[in-house]
Design a protein around this motif. Structure first.
Motif, PDB file in Angstrom:
ATOM      1  N   GLU A 124       0.852  -1.185   0.000  1.00 44.60           N
ATOM      2  CA  GLU A 124       0.000   0.000   0.000  1.00 44.60           C
ATOM      3  C   GLU A 124       0.889   1.237   0.000  1.00 44.60           C
ATOM      4  OE1 GLU A 124      -3.548  -2.054   2.698  1.00 44.60           O
ATOM      5  OE2 GLU A 124      -3.007   0.045   2.994  1.00 44.60           O
ATOM      6  N   SER A 167       2.551  10.007  -6.696  1.00 46.60           N
ATOM      7  CA  SER A 167       1.612   9.706  -7.785  1.00 46.60           C
ATOM      8  C   SER A 167       1.803   8.273  -8.279  1.00 46.60           C
ATOM      9  CB  SER A 167       1.801  10.697  -8.928  1.00 46.60           C
ATOM     10  OG  SER A 167       1.559  12.017  -8.502  1.00 46.60           O
ATOM     11  N   ASP A 220      -0.140   1.400 -16.378  1.00 43.30           N
ATOM     12  CA  ASP A 220      -1.489   1.038 -16.816  1.00 43.30           C
ATOM     13  C   ASP A 220      -1.682  -0.478 -16.922  1.00 43.30           C
ATOM     14  OD1 ASP A 220      -0.985   1.709 -20.390  1.00 43.30           O
ATOM     15  OD2 ASP A 220       0.097   0.485 -18.949  1.00 43.30           O
ATOM     16  N   SER A 233       0.002   6.104  -9.710  1.00 48.75           N
ATOM     17  CA  SER A 233      -0.499   5.715 -11.032  1.00 48.75           C
ATOM     18  C   SER A 233       0.391   6.196 -12.171  1.00 48.75           C
ATOM     19  CB  SER A 233      -1.924   6.233 -11.228  1.00 48.75           C
ATOM     20  OG  SER A 233      -1.946   7.642 -11.129  1.00 48.75           O
ATOM     21  N   ARG A 271      -1.551  -4.552 -10.023  1.00 47.15           N
ATOM     22  CA  ARG A 271      -1.687  -3.285  -9.299  1.00 47.15           C
ATOM     23  C   ARG A 271      -3.128  -2.827  -9.345  1.00 47.15           C
ATOM     24  NH1 ARG A 271       2.338   0.648 -12.008  1.00 47.15           N
ATOM     25  NH2 ARG A 271       1.366   2.215 -10.645  1.00 47.15           N
ATOM     26  N   ASP A 272      -3.484  -1.968  -8.415  1.00 45.71           N
ATOM     27  CA  ASP A 272      -4.803  -1.340  -8.375  1.00 45.71           C
ATOM     28  C   ASP A 272      -4.563   0.143  -8.146  1.00 45.71           C
ATOM     29  OD1 ASP A 272      -7.322  -0.333  -7.831  1.00 45.71           O
ATOM     30  OD2 ASP A 272      -7.935  -2.064  -6.644  1.00 45.71           O
ATOM     31  N   ASN A 273      -4.623   0.915  -9.219  1.00 42.60           N
ATOM     32  CA  ASN A 273      -4.325   2.335  -9.102  1.00 42.60           C
ATOM     33  C   ASN A 273      -5.381   3.068  -8.259  1.00 42.60           C
ATOM     34  OD1 ASN A 273      -1.968   2.090 -10.590  1.00 42.60           O
ATOM     35  ND2 ASN A 273      -2.912   2.730 -12.517  1.00 42.60           N
ATOM     36  N   SER A 274      -6.592   2.537  -8.186  1.00 46.56           N
ATOM     37  CA  SER A 274      -7.630   3.181  -7.384  1.00 46.56           C
ATOM     38  C   SER A 274      -7.329   3.050  -5.890  1.00 46.56           C
ATOM     39  CB  SER A 274      -9.003   2.590  -7.691  1.00 46.56           C
ATOM     40  OG  SER A 274      -9.090   1.258  -7.232  1.00 46.56           O
ATOM     41  N   ARG A 275      -6.530   2.044  -5.548  1.00 49.98           N
ATOM     42  CA  ARG A 275      -6.132   1.819  -4.157  1.00 49.98           C
ATOM     43  C   ARG A 275      -4.660   2.149  -3.916  1.00 49.98           C
ATOM     44  NH1 ARG A 275      -9.815  -1.723  -1.408  1.00 49.98           N
ATOM     45  NH2 ARG A 275     -11.444  -2.479  -2.824  1.00 49.98           N
ATOM     46  N   ASN A 276      -3.975   2.662  -4.954  1.00 42.52           N
ATOM     47  CA  ASN A 276      -2.536   2.960  -4.845  1.00 42.52           C
ATOM     48  C   ASN A 276      -1.763   1.761  -4.304  1.00 42.52           C
ATOM     49  OD1 ASN A 276      -2.808   5.639  -5.785  1.00 42.52           O
ATOM     50  ND2 ASN A 276      -3.321   6.354  -3.723  1.00 42.52           N
ATOM     51  N   SER A 277      -2.098   0.594  -4.812  1.00 39.60           N
ATOM     52  CA  SER A 277      -1.536  -0.638  -4.268  1.00 39.60           C
ATOM     53  C   SER A 277      -0.939  -1.542  -5.331  1.00 39.60           C
ATOM     54  CB  SER A 277      -2.613  -1.410  -3.496  1.00 39.60           C
ATOM     55  OG  SER A 277      -2.991  -0.709  -2.329  1.00 39.60           O
ATOM     56  N   SER A 288       1.371   5.669  -0.459  1.00 41.01           N
ATOM     57  CA  SER A 288       0.766   6.978  -0.308  1.00 41.01           C
ATOM     58  C   SER A 288       1.844   8.031  -0.437  1.00 41.01           C
ATOM     59  CB  SER A 288       0.057   7.100   1.045  1.00 41.01           C
ATOM     60  OG  SER A 288       0.985   6.922   2.091  1.00 41.01           O
TER      61      SER A 288
END
Lengths: 113, 118
Positions: B23, B28, B54, B30, B72-78, B25
Motif C-alpha cells: 500500500e 503519484s 497502466d 499511477s 496493481r490497483d491504481n484506485s487503491r494505490n496498491s 501513499s
C-alpha cells in the motif's frame, strides 16, 4: 542478461579519507536514447535500499555532495570524497538500460577501520 | 510523506502460495512503473518483476516466470505479488519499490519477509 560486477566486494575505509567502488557491466549501458541508466544504491544495516545516484552521476535529493559518480560505457565508479561513519553499509550498482531483467551488482560492503 | 508498506509475508511450505501487498501513499502511484525486488538472507538485491502504470506491460526475472504474477490497483494505490509453487530459494525479504532509472524520485518500502521451508 547484463551482468554487473563490483570491486572491491569489501572495503575498510578511514573516516575523513576517500573511498571508491568500481562497477562494470558485460554490455555498454548507453541506451538507444543516449542516456546511461546506471544507478547507485546504499543500504545501511537493517534498512531498505536508498538510491544515491541515477544516470551515472546525478545525486538524489538529500544525498550529500561527498558522493559522486562517474564513468561511461561499461565502467563506472562511485566515489566518497570523505567517508563518514554513517556511510557504513552495502553499496550496489544497478543497470536499467537493457531490461528485463533489471540487474544489480553483487554489492560492496563498506566498514570503518 | 511518502510511504510504501508491504504485507503478506510469512512462513510457507515448498509448493505453497502467498500474496504480497504494498500500500502506497504520498506520491503519484499511477504514474510510476512499480517493481518487486527481493533480498535473500545475507545476499544482494535481485529484481523480481515490474509492471507499467497502466498494467499494459509486465516483466519477470526468469526464475519466477510462470509462478509469480504482479498486479496493481491504481484506485487503491496498491501493488501486489501473487506467488505460487514457492521454493526454498524464494526465501527473502521482498521490497516494493519504484526502481526509477531516470530523474523521477525513487521510493522503497521496508520489506516483508517470506520464508519457504518444510
Amino acid at each position: 542478461d547484463v551482468v554487473m560486477t563490483q570491486s572491491p566486494l569489501s572495503l575498510s575505509a578511514t573516516v575523513g579519507q576517500p573511498a571508491s567502488i568500481s562497477c562494470k557491466s558485460t554490455r555498454t549501458l548507453v541506451s538507444d536514447d543516449g542516456n546511461t541508466y546506471l544507478n547507485w544504491f546504499q543500504q545501511r544495516p537493517g534498512q531498505s535500499p536508498r538510491r544515491l545516484l541515477y544516470k551515472v552521476s546525478n545525486r538524489d535529493t538529500g544525498v550529500p555532495d561527498r558522493f559522486s559518480g562517474s564513468g561511461s560505457g561499461t565502467n563506472f565508479t562511485l566515489e566518497i570524497s570523505r567517508v563518514e561513519t554513517e556511510d557504513v553499509g552495502l553499496y550496489y550498482c544497478m543497470q536499467a538500460t537493457h531490461w528485463p531483467p533489471i540487474t544489480f551488482g553483487p554489492g560492496t560492503k563498506l566498514d570503518i577501520k | 510523506e511518502v510511504q510504501l508498506v508491504e504485507s503478506g509475508g510469512g512462513f510457507v511450505q515448498p509448493g505453497g502460495s502467498l500474496r504480497l501487498s504494498c500500500e502506497t501513499s504520498g506520491f503519484s502511484f499511477s504514474n510510476y512503473w512499480m517493481s518487486w525486488v527481493r533480498q535473500a538472507p545475507g545476499k544482494g538485491l535481485e529484481w523480481v518483476a515490474n509492471i507499467k502504470w497502466d498494467e499494459s506491460e509486465k516483466n519477470y526475472v526468469e526464475s519466477v516466470e510462470g509462478r509469480f504474477s504482479i498486479t496493481r490497483d491504481n484506485s487503491r494505490n496498491s501493488l501486489y505479488l501473487e506467488m505460487n509453487s514457492l521454493r526454498a530459494e524464494d526465501t527473502a525479504i521482498y521490497y516494493c519499490a519504484t526502481v526509477s532509472s531516470g530523474s523521477s524520485a525513487d521510493y522503497w518500502g521496508q520489506g516483508t519477509r517470506v520464508t519457504v521451508s518444510s
